[in-house]
Write a protein that holds these residues in place. Structure first.
Motif, PDB file in Angstrom:
ATOM      1  N   UNK A 187       3.671   5.572  -5.819  1.00  0.00           N
ATOM      2  CA  UNK A 187       3.538   5.598  -7.282  1.00  0.00           C
ATOM      3  C   UNK A 187       2.427   6.550  -7.724  1.00  0.00           C
ATOM      4  N   UNK A 188       1.330   6.585  -6.969  1.00  0.00           N
ATOM      5  CA  UNK A 188       0.238   7.512  -7.304  1.00  0.00           C
ATOM      6  C   UNK A 188       0.696   8.958  -7.142  1.00  0.00           C
ATOM      7  N   UNK A 189       1.456   9.230  -6.076  1.00  0.00           N
ATOM      8  CA  UNK A 189       1.976  10.585  -5.862  1.00  0.00           C
ATOM      9  C   UNK A 189       2.917  10.975  -6.997  1.00  0.00           C
ATOM     10  N   UNK A 220       4.031  13.990 -11.861  1.00  0.00           N
ATOM     11  CA  UNK A 220       4.448  13.947 -13.261  1.00  0.00           C
ATOM     12  C   UNK A 220       3.444  14.650 -14.165  1.00  0.00           C
ATOM     13  N   UNK A 221       2.161  14.396 -13.901  1.00  0.00           N
ATOM     14  CA  UNK A 221       1.130  15.057 -14.707  1.00  0.00           C
ATOM     15  C   UNK A 221       1.112  16.562 -14.466  1.00  0.00           C
ATOM     16  N   UNK A 275       0.842  -1.199   0.000  1.00  0.00           N
ATOM     17  CA  UNK A 275       0.000   0.000   0.000  1.00  0.00           C
ATOM     18  C   UNK A 275       0.874   1.246   0.000  1.00  0.00           C
ATOM     19  N   UNK A 276       1.944   1.210   0.761  1.00  0.00           N
ATOM     20  CA  UNK A 276       2.862   2.359   0.798  1.00  0.00           C
ATOM     21  C   UNK A 276       3.470   2.603  -0.587  1.00  0.00           C
ATOM     22  N   UNK A 277       3.849   1.536  -1.277  1.00  0.00           N
ATOM     23  CA  UNK A 277       4.426   1.686  -2.613  1.00  0.00           C
ATOM     24  C   UNK A 277       3.382   2.197  -3.606  1.00  0.00           C
ATOM     25  N   UNK A 278       2.130   1.708  -3.503  1.00  0.00           N
ATOM     26  CA  UNK A 278       1.076   2.205  -4.394  1.00  0.00           C
ATOM     27  C   UNK A 278       0.832   3.694  -4.174  1.00  0.00           C
TER      28      UNK A 278
END
Length: 119
Positions: free
Chosen positions: A55-57, A62-63, A49-52
């Motif tokens: 990655x979402x952050x 990036x966007x 969950x921490x890695x997800x």
């Protein structure tokens, strides 16, 4: 005749239970193994969950950093279309005629139409 008597000290115990050897581990070891397995699963879940979230952050940032680039590309495309329209107007109408009654810039809107209308 003498009567048969039990031996001195009595008879030995009568085995009336089944003598089946125990198979497998003791239940304590199964419980311990189950808890270790669940602890490992919770550990992997926590870090997954921490890695997800990380990655979402990263995706959001990036966007956000791509927005100026995409806006610049859209502005370049608008300018290219504007100059192409001006050249087409000059070719069709000549240099004296204005299409609009104002010098104010109006952002063009594009509507995609089918090339052939069928009825």
């Amino acid at each position: 005749m003498p009567q048969d008597m039990p031996p001195s000290g009595g008879y030995g115990p009568v085995q009336y239970k089944r003598n089946i050897p125990a198979r497998g581990f003791r239940p304590v070891y199964y419980l311990l193994g189950m808890h270790m397995f669940m602890a490992y699963g919770m550990y992997k879940l926590f870090y997954g969950i921490r890695e997800q979230n990380e990655l979402a952050r990263e995706k959001i940032w990036g966007r956000l950093h791509l927005v100026p680039l995409l806006q610049a590309e859209e502005d370049r495309d608008q300018v290219r279309r504007h100059y192409a329209d001006k050249a087409r107007e000059k070719e069709l109408l000549g240099s004296e005629t204005k299409v609009y009654h104002s010098d104010r810039f109006v952002r063009p809107t594009f509507a995609y139409m089918p090339s052939k209308v069928t009825q």
